[in-house]
Design a protein around this motif. Structure first.
Motif, PDB file in Angstrom:
ATOM      1  N   SER A 118      -0.083   6.969   4.149  1.00 15.70           N
ATOM      2  CA  SER A 118      -1.259   6.099   4.322  1.00 15.70           C
ATOM      3  C   SER A 118      -2.158   6.169   3.089  1.00 15.70           C
ATOM      4  CB  SER A 118      -2.044   6.521   5.570  1.00 15.70           C
ATOM      5  OG  SER A 118      -1.286   6.335   6.747  1.00 15.70           O
ATOM      6  N   ALA A 119      -2.366   7.385   2.578  1.00 13.60           N
ATOM      7  CA  ALA A 119      -3.180   7.545   1.368  1.00 13.60           C
ATOM      8  C   ALA A 119      -2.547   6.805   0.194  1.00 13.60           C
ATOM      9  CB  ALA A 119      -3.330   9.030   1.034  1.00 13.60           C
ATOM     10  N   LEU A 120      -1.226   6.887   0.092  1.00 12.34           N
ATOM     11  CA  LEU A 120      -0.516   6.200  -0.992  1.00 12.34           C
ATOM     12  C   LEU A 120      -0.644   4.683  -0.856  1.00 12.34           C
ATOM     13  CD1 LEU A 120       1.342   6.545  -3.445  1.00 12.34           C
ATOM     14  CD2 LEU A 120       3.293   6.589  -1.872  1.00 12.34           C
ATOM     15  N   HIS A 121      -0.523   4.194   0.356  1.00 11.49           N
ATOM     16  CA  HIS A 121      -0.601   2.758   0.612  1.00 11.49           C
ATOM     17  C   HIS A 121      -1.985   2.207   0.247  1.00 11.49           C
ATOM     18  CE1 HIS A 121       0.632  -0.957   2.631  1.00 11.49           C
ATOM     19  NE2 HIS A 121      -0.540  -0.980   3.230  1.00 11.49           N
ATOM     20  N   GLN A 170      -5.042   7.650 -10.081  1.00 14.98           N
ATOM     21  CA  GLN A 170      -5.245   9.063  -9.796  1.00 14.98           C
ATOM     22  C   GLN A 170      -4.943   9.377  -8.328  1.00 14.98           C
ATOM     23  OE1 GLN A 170      -5.988  11.507 -11.871  1.00 14.98           O
ATOM     24  NE2 GLN A 170      -6.481  13.176 -10.464  1.00 14.98           N
ATOM     25  N   HIS A 171      -5.459   8.541  -7.438  1.00 16.98           N
ATOM     26  CA  HIS A 171      -5.229   8.779  -6.014  1.00 16.98           C
ATOM     27  C   HIS A 171      -3.764   8.548  -5.638  1.00 16.98           C
ATOM     28  CE1 HIS A 171      -9.771   8.092  -4.983  1.00 16.98           C
ATOM     29  NE2 HIS A 171      -9.543   9.224  -5.636  1.00 16.98           N
ATOM     30  N   MET A 172      -3.110   7.597  -6.298  1.00 19.81           N
ATOM     31  CA  MET A 172      -1.681   7.381  -6.042  1.00 19.81           C
ATOM     32  C   MET A 172      -0.886   8.639  -6.412  1.00 19.81           C
ATOM     33  SD  MET A 172      -0.597   3.473  -7.053  1.00 19.81           S
ATOM     34  CE  MET A 172      -1.542   3.284  -8.550  1.00 19.81           C
ATOM     35  N   ALA A 173      -1.216   9.232  -7.560  1.00 20.04           N
ATOM     36  CA  ALA A 173      -0.509  10.441  -7.987  1.00 20.04           C
ATOM     37  C   ALA A 173      -0.747  11.591  -7.011  1.00 20.04           C
ATOM     38  CB  ALA A 173      -0.969  10.833  -9.392  1.00 20.04           C
ATOM     39  N   GLU A 174      -1.981  11.760  -6.560  1.00 17.29           N
ATOM     40  CA  GLU A 174      -2.290  12.831  -5.604  1.00 17.29           C
ATOM     41  C   GLU A 174      -1.554  12.605  -4.285  1.00 17.29           C
ATOM     42  OE1 GLU A 174      -6.421  13.756  -5.127  1.00 17.29           O
ATOM     43  OE2 GLU A 174      -6.873  13.390  -7.224  1.00 17.29           O
ATOM     44  N   ALA A 175      -1.485  11.346  -3.843  1.00 21.52           N
ATOM     45  CA  ALA A 175      -0.806  11.047  -2.584  1.00 21.52           C
ATOM     46  C   ALA A 175       0.700  11.276  -2.700  1.00 21.52           C
ATOM     47  CB  ALA A 175      -1.099   9.607  -2.163  1.00 21.52           C
ATOM     48  N   GLN A 176       1.298  10.902  -3.840  1.00 22.65           N
ATOM     49  CA  GLN A 176       2.727  11.149  -4.037  1.00 22.65           C
ATOM     50  C   GLN A 176       3.013  12.652  -4.046  1.00 22.65           C
ATOM     51  OE1 GLN A 176       5.201   9.335  -3.691  1.00 22.65           O
ATOM     52  NE2 GLN A 176       5.172   7.413  -4.830  1.00 22.65           N
ATOM     53  N   TYR A 191       6.458   3.034  -2.564  1.00 21.49           N
ATOM     54  CA  TYR A 191       5.174   2.889  -1.866  1.00 21.49           C
ATOM     55  C   TYR A 191       5.436   2.355  -0.463  1.00 21.49           C
ATOM     56  CZ  TYR A 191       3.519   3.281  -6.651  1.00 21.49           C
ATOM     57  OH  TYR A 191       3.298   3.723  -7.921  1.00 21.49           O
ATOM     58  N   PRO A 192       5.888   3.219   0.445  1.00 16.19           N
ATOM     59  CA  PRO A 192       6.261   2.751   1.779  1.00 16.19           C
ATOM     60  C   PRO A 192       5.046   2.362   2.608  1.00 16.19           C
ATOM     61  CG  PRO A 192       6.278   5.133   1.721  1.00 16.19           C
ATOM     62  CD  PRO A 192       6.009   4.672   0.308  1.00 16.19           C
ATOM     63  N   VAL A 193       5.252   1.418   3.511  1.00 21.05           N
ATOM     64  CA  VAL A 193       4.214   1.105   4.484  1.00 21.05           C
ATOM     65  C   VAL A 193       4.231   2.219   5.520  1.00 21.05           C
ATOM     66  CG1 VAL A 193       3.430  -0.538   6.213  1.00 21.05           C
ATOM     67  CG2 VAL A 193       4.512  -1.356   4.128  1.00 21.05           C
ATOM     68  N   PRO A 194       3.104   2.880   5.777  1.00 23.85           N
ATOM     69  CA  PRO A 194       3.087   3.991   6.732  1.00 23.85           C
ATOM     70  C   PRO A 194       3.640   3.566   8.083  1.00 23.85           C
ATOM     71  CG  PRO A 194       1.016   3.869   5.551  1.00 23.85           C
ATOM     72  CD  PRO A 194       1.786   2.628   5.200  1.00 23.85           C
ATOM     73  N   SER A 195       4.303   4.496   8.759  1.00 22.95           N
ATOM     74  CA  SER A 195       4.980   4.175  10.012  1.00 22.95           C
ATOM     75  C   SER A 195       4.036   3.624  11.069  1.00 22.95           C
ATOM     76  CB  SER A 195       5.688   5.429  10.548  1.00 22.95           C
ATOM     77  OG  SER A 195       4.773   6.492  10.683  1.00 22.95           O
ATOM     78  N   VAL A 196       2.770   4.071  11.067  1.00 24.22           N
ATOM     79  CA  VAL A 196       1.843   3.589  12.082  1.00 24.22           C
ATOM     80  C   VAL A 196       1.576   2.096  11.893  1.00 24.22           C
ATOM     81  CG1 VAL A 196      -0.258   4.100  10.781  1.00 24.22           C
ATOM     82  CG2 VAL A 196      -0.332   4.054  13.273  1.00 24.22           C
ATOM     83  N   ILE A 197       1.677   1.593  10.645  1.00 24.79           N
ATOM     84  CA  ILE A 197       1.466   0.178  10.375  1.00 24.79           C
ATOM     85  C   ILE A 197       2.705  -0.625  10.750  1.00 24.79           C
ATOM     86  CG2 ILE A 197       0.963  -1.514   8.538  1.00 24.79           C
ATOM     87  CD1 ILE A 197      -0.571   0.642   7.105  1.00 24.79           C
TER      88      ILE A 197
END
Length: 536
Positions: free
Chosen positions: A60-63, A72-78, A198-204
């Motif tokens: 979710s953070a990555l999305h 920066q946030h994409m790298a932290e989420a990955q 960049y997957p769509v989170p499963s909850v979505i």
């Protein structure tokens, strides 16, 4: 209001109050989406072994970060995604995500088609190796720490944060690849499963929402207790199945038996880490594709009161089975019926019902547990006919595992001839070395510890006294140091010389792996921002 709740939630997670942190971060996220809040909640879920929810939050953070184009946030989420996959035993996937994090930090295009997830061999196993990573770092010849002398404080701070993040990602890559290479060929942890960067989170995607965080209660830092009082109280349907899983997960976390194994083409050695048992306190039955260990009356297998059934991936020769009860473990020595390496110790789904934990710790997701139980023919939780959980959780757990084990054994055909050709092994092997180390001259008397010949200056090691149940969260505290130690250990002489010169001259504030650069350069001490150098 949301920011205040999130600040309180982050503080609670740092203090080890994970239930409180999850609750407050959830309330904050209900008001406003923020990638860093998802990352912090992912940490809390991971530290309470709720791996599916931790991965969902990382995605979710990555999305969200991708939608907002925040590199920066994409790298932290990955990286958070990589750490979660590592804890789940998906080492190939963990390395891929950590690699993607480093590419983002290096400034690569977010949608770069690097093909990392497609680097597989003819078996479909991930083809990247730890040595590949070490060689690349040495070849690059760039300092692992970047120290900025620019007057722009914001830019210097940004570079320091990026460097720290990249070092963490490289360290997790090295750990993931090292652990992956310990697995047998064809093991699931060697297989890349990731399709989307960049997957769509499963909850979505429309899957059931995660269990409300109020169902998790952690009373001590580092411990985990899944509360069953706040789980959905319905007696049928999905809510009832979630309650069964939460109760199962609570007791499993407390009573799981740590296990490890190694194999040759013809034999398997399985270690069950159970302390203070004697040969008279356990009975071992060997079947063609299963081993049953039953505690004597008044004894127990650790905190687990039931019998343990190890359902094997392949067939063994029951008459050749031997075991040895030691002070710290039970050692099983099994002879394979057909020579060859097994891709895993256990047959499919056995890890759900055998109460064993093969390091690194792996949990069973709620969705997988519920789906498995229903495939055994249980359409409603009432059909399990379990005793009252609150009266005796251990008895409830033993009955549940007993029923699931019997059904799985039936389904797998492992009980097609019950009690036939199943000899009781009524005495332990004389010594472990008589089976495993026949060429060694060292002998052990009954009751002695396993001390093997060694040329170490520290003297012989009593391997039975070693308890390797390391908290996975401690890895992150020492990963960078161990990472650099590994690089130094495997480096050539020029690389070692460059590392020593740059590290010593800079008083530990710079590190280079390029001797051609280091030999012409003098390194000055460059302290982190906000600190100053003092001479003593």
């Amino acid at each position: 209001m949301a920011a205040s709740l999130a600040d309180d939630g982050v503080a609670a997670v740092k203090a080890g109050k994970y239930a409180e942190g999850i609750q407050k971060l959830t309330e904050a996220l209900d008001e406003r989406a923020a990638p860093l809040w998802h990352i912090e909640r992912s940490k809390a879920y991971l530290r309470t072994s709720q791996f599916d929810l931790a991965l969902q939050d990382a995605e979710s953070a990555l999305h969200i970060s991708f939608d907002r184009a925040n590199r920066q946030h994409m790298a932290e989420a990955q990286l958070r995604r990589a750490i979660t996959l590592f804890r789940m035993g998906r080492f190939a996937d963990a390395d891929i995500c950590a690699f993607w994090a480093t590419r983002l930090i290096d400034g690569a295009k977010a949608m770069e088609d690097d093909g990392q997830q497609h680097q597989v061999d003819s078996n479909g196993d991930y083809a990247v190796r730890a040595k590949d990573l070490q060689d690349k770092i040495s070849t690059d010849g760039k300092p692992l720490f970047k120290a900025s002398r620019e007057n722009n404080l914001a830019e210097a701070t940004r570079q320091t944060a990026e460097t720290r993040l990249k070092n963490q990602a490289l360290s997790w890559r090295l750990q993931a690849l090292t652990q992956m290479e310990k697995l047998p060929v064809g093991a699931d942890g060697r297989k890349p499963h990731l399709v989307e960067k960049y997957p769509v989170p499963s909850v979505i995607k429309g899957l059931p929402p995660p269990t409300p965080p109020s169902t998790v209660e952690v009373t001590d830092v580092g411990s985990e207790n899944v509360s069953t009082t706040n789980v959905a109280s319905s007696t049928s349907g999905h809510g009832a199945w979630e309650k069964i899983w939460a109760q199962y997960h609570e007791v499993y976390t407390q009573q799981k038996i740590r296990c490890s194994f190694y194999q040759t083409d013809t034999s398997l050695t399985v270690d069950l880490f159970l302390k203070n048992l004697t040969p008279a306190q356990v009975a071992v039955n060997s079947m063609t594709q299963a081993i049953k260990i039953t505690p004597a009356e008044g004894a127990s297998l650790g905190t687990y009161s039931g019998a343990m059934v190890l359902m094997l991936h392949g067939e063994i020769n029951p008459q050749a089975t031997k075991y040895n009860v030691k002070s710290m473990k039970i050692e099983l020595i099994l002879q394979k019926k057909t020579a060859g390496k097994w891709p895993a110790l256990r047959c499919d789904d056995a890890e759900i019902v055998d109460n064993l934990s093969i390091s690194p710790s792996q949990g069973t997701f709620a969705s997988r547990f519920i789906g498995f139980v229903m495939t055994l023919g249980y359409e409603d939780p009432k059909e399990l006919e379990l005793p009252d959980f609150d009266s005796d959780p251990s008895a409830w757990y033993a009955v549940l595992l007993g029923k699931l084990q019997s059904k799985l054994l039936e389904r797998s055909g492992l009980l097609s001839a019950p009690d036939a050709d199943v000899p009781m092994i009524d005495k332990p092997a004389e010594t472990a070395t008589s089976v495993l180390d026949q060429d060694m001259s060292t002998t052990m008397s009954s009751g002695s510890t396993s001390v093997y010949p060694t040329s170490s200056r520290k003297g012989p090691i009593n391997w039975d006294s070693i308890d390797d149940d390391e908290d996975e969260e401690d890895v992150s505290k020492k990963d960078v140091n161990s990472f650099f130690q590994q690089i130094y250990k495997d480096a050539d002489e020029d690389t070692k010389r460059a590392m020593m010169k740059s590290f010593v001259e800079s008083n530990g504030t710079a590190l280079s792996t390029s001797w051609s650069d280091a030999k012409r350069k003098s390194y000055e001490t460059q302290p982190p921002n906000g600190t100053e150098v003092k001479k003593w």
